[in-house]
Design an enzyme around this catalytic site. Structure first.
Site, PDB file in Angstrom:
ATOM      1  N   ARG A  17      52.308  67.522  34.368  1.00 49.72           N
ATOM      2  CA  ARG A  17      52.507  68.812  35.042  1.00 49.72           C
ATOM      3  C   ARG A  17      51.191  69.339  35.593  1.00 49.72           C
ATOM      4  O   ARG A  17      51.145  69.875  36.706  1.00 49.72           O
ATOM      5  CB  ARG A  17      53.133  69.819  34.063  1.00 49.72           C
ATOM      6  CG  ARG A  17      54.627  69.574  33.870  1.00 49.72           C
ATOM      7  CD  ARG A  17      55.130  70.069  32.538  1.00 49.72           C
ATOM      8  NE  ARG A  17      55.072  71.502  32.391  1.00 49.72           N
ATOM      9  CZ  ARG A  17      55.159  72.139  31.214  1.00 49.72           C
ATOM     10  NH1 ARG A  17      55.317  71.432  30.107  1.00 49.72           N
ATOM     11  NH2 ARG A  17      55.112  73.440  31.156  1.00 49.72           N
ATOM     12  N   ARG A  63      55.703  75.314  45.232  1.00 48.20           N
ATOM     13  CA  ARG A  63      54.809  74.417  44.500  1.00 48.20           C
ATOM     14  C   ARG A  63      54.226  73.336  45.398  1.00 48.20           C
ATOM     15  O   ARG A  63      53.414  72.533  44.935  1.00 48.20           O
ATOM     16  CB  ARG A  63      55.609  73.717  43.392  1.00 48.20           C
ATOM     17  CG  ARG A  63      55.365  74.237  41.990  1.00 48.20           C
ATOM     18  CD  ARG A  63      56.303  73.461  41.085  1.00 48.20           C
ATOM     19  NE  ARG A  63      55.929  73.460  39.714  1.00 48.20           N
ATOM     20  CZ  ARG A  63      56.357  74.353  38.815  1.00 48.20           C
ATOM     21  NH1 ARG A  63      57.101  75.364  39.186  1.00 48.20           N
ATOM     22  NH2 ARG A  63      56.015  74.230  37.560  1.00 48.20           N
ATOM     23  N   ARG A 122      53.968  77.197  22.287  1.00 46.41           N
ATOM     24  CA  ARG A 122      54.928  78.126  22.890  1.00 46.41           C
ATOM     25  C   ARG A 122      56.365  77.906  22.407  1.00 46.41           C
ATOM     26  O   ARG A 122      56.822  76.786  22.272  1.00 46.41           O
ATOM     27  CB  ARG A 122      54.851  77.927  24.405  1.00 46.41           C
ATOM     28  CG  ARG A 122      55.962  78.548  25.197  1.00 46.41           C
ATOM     29  CD  ARG A 122      55.580  78.673  26.648  1.00 46.41           C
ATOM     30  NE  ARG A 122      55.842  77.478  27.439  1.00 46.41           N
ATOM     31  CZ  ARG A 122      55.696  77.438  28.763  1.00 46.41           C
ATOM     32  NH1 ARG A 122      55.257  78.491  29.418  1.00 46.41           N
ATOM     33  NH2 ARG A 122      55.959  76.329  29.413  1.00 46.41           N
ATOM     34  N   ARG A 129      60.573  74.039  24.772  1.00 52.59           N
ATOM     35  CA  ARG A 129      61.009  73.288  25.939  1.00 52.59           C
ATOM     36  C   ARG A 129      60.740  71.807  25.763  1.00 52.59           C
ATOM     37  O   ARG A 129      59.717  71.414  25.208  1.00 52.59           O
ATOM     38  CB  ARG A 129      60.272  73.794  27.177  1.00 52.59           C
ATOM     39  CG  ARG A 129      60.988  74.934  27.832  1.00 52.59           C
ATOM     40  CD  ARG A 129      60.185  75.594  28.898  1.00 52.59           C
ATOM     41  NE  ARG A 129      59.497  74.668  29.797  1.00 52.59           N
ATOM     42  CZ  ARG A 129      58.795  75.061  30.851  1.00 52.59           C
ATOM     43  NH1 ARG A 129      58.704  76.347  31.120  1.00 52.59           N
ATOM     44  NH2 ARG A 129      58.194  74.183  31.614  1.00 52.59           N
ATOM     45  N   LYS A 137      52.760  83.172  34.073  1.00 52.18           N
ATOM     46  CA  LYS A 137      53.534  83.711  35.205  1.00 52.18           C
ATOM     47  C   LYS A 137      54.838  84.333  34.726  1.00 52.18           C
ATOM     48  O   LYS A 137      55.203  85.428  35.126  1.00 52.18           O
ATOM     49  CB  LYS A 137      53.843  82.601  36.226  1.00 52.18           C
ATOM     50  CG  LYS A 137      52.625  81.879  36.754  1.00 52.18           C
ATOM     51  CD  LYS A 137      52.986  80.820  37.799  1.00 52.18           C
ATOM     52  CE  LYS A 137      53.776  79.634  37.271  1.00 52.18           C
ATOM     53  NZ  LYS A 137      53.013  78.693  36.440  1.00 52.18           N
TER      54      LYS A 137
END
Ligand code: ADP
Length: 214
Positions: free
Chosen positions: A171, A87, A126, A160, A13
């Site tokens: 998550r 969300r 990532r 992160r 996203k």
């Protein structure tokens, strides 16, 4: 034009939102980024949300709706991209009301479809540029050999705190329990379009362009 990018963590996203910002002068409203900023700047709210985020749980609806409300009062430029918001169904209802009250419409909801195995692989590989936020991936888009960000030349990269397997499990579970019902919600409103989030960045971009009908 105002749009929502919907999809599990790691669906891409943020990457697509950045493209839309560059090409269409839209404004990216990422509640994840806003919350991370609050955390880094050490505000009261930042302290409250830090642990919740590190675990991978959802921050309260009240906090994130407040953040979005503030932004909707500001500059609208080429429209808003909601990234990571809403969300929950309560957040979706609140967004509908906020848009209606400011005379705005919701023009499209784009679901970025990916499978769980791909998400785990993407997220654990990532990293981002500490300066401009450009996203890298150890496998598909590694940090250049000269150690400089291709976008801004920055030399510091970070991962992160919640991009580890434990938080990721939470998550994903939160996504399936609380966020995936939004797919039915927006489908029923006739607003939902699906794109294949597993394609190359340029292919996903092209599918989104088609979905936006221009
Ligand atoms: P992800 O890559 O998991 O989609 P984000 O950057 O969008 O990550 O969000 C990171 C974390 O910030 C979430 O796991 C959650 O704790 C919090 N968060 C972000 N947006 C929301 C929201 N709309 N409602 C509740 N919590 C949120």
């Amino acid at each position: 034009m105002n749009i929502i990018l919907l999809g599990p963590p790691g669906a891409g996203k943020g990457t697509q939102a950045r493209i839309l910002v560059d090409e269409r002068n839209m404004i990216q409203l990422s509640t994840g980024d806003m919350l991370r900023e609050a955390k880094d700047s050490g505000t009261e709210m930042g302290k409250i949300v830090a642990d919740v985020m590190a675990r991978g749980d959802l921050v309260t609806d009240e906090i994130v709706i407040g953040l979005i409300r503030e932004k909707l009062e500001g500059d609208k430029a080429g429209g808003f991209i909601f990234d990571g918001f809403p969300r929950t169904l309560a957040q979706a209802d609140a967004l509908g009301e906020l848009l209606e009250n400011s005379g705005e419409t919701l023009d499209a909801v784009i679901e970025m479809e990916v499978d769980d195995a791909a998400l785990v692989a993407r997220i654990t590989a990532r990293s981002t540029c500490g300066n401009c936020g450009e996203v890298y991936n150890d496998q598909t888009k590694p940090i250049p050999a000269d150690g400089k960000c291709t976008n801004c030349g920055g030399t510091e990269f970070k991962r992160r705190a919640d991009d580890n397997e434990d938080s990721l499990k939470t998550r994903l579970m939160e996504y399936y329990k609380k966020t995936s019902p939004l797919l039915g919600y927006y489908y029923a409103k006739g607003a939902l379009t699906q794109v294949n989030g597993l394609g190359e960045i340029a292919d996903v971009k092209a599918e989104i362009k088609t979905a936006l009908l221009d």
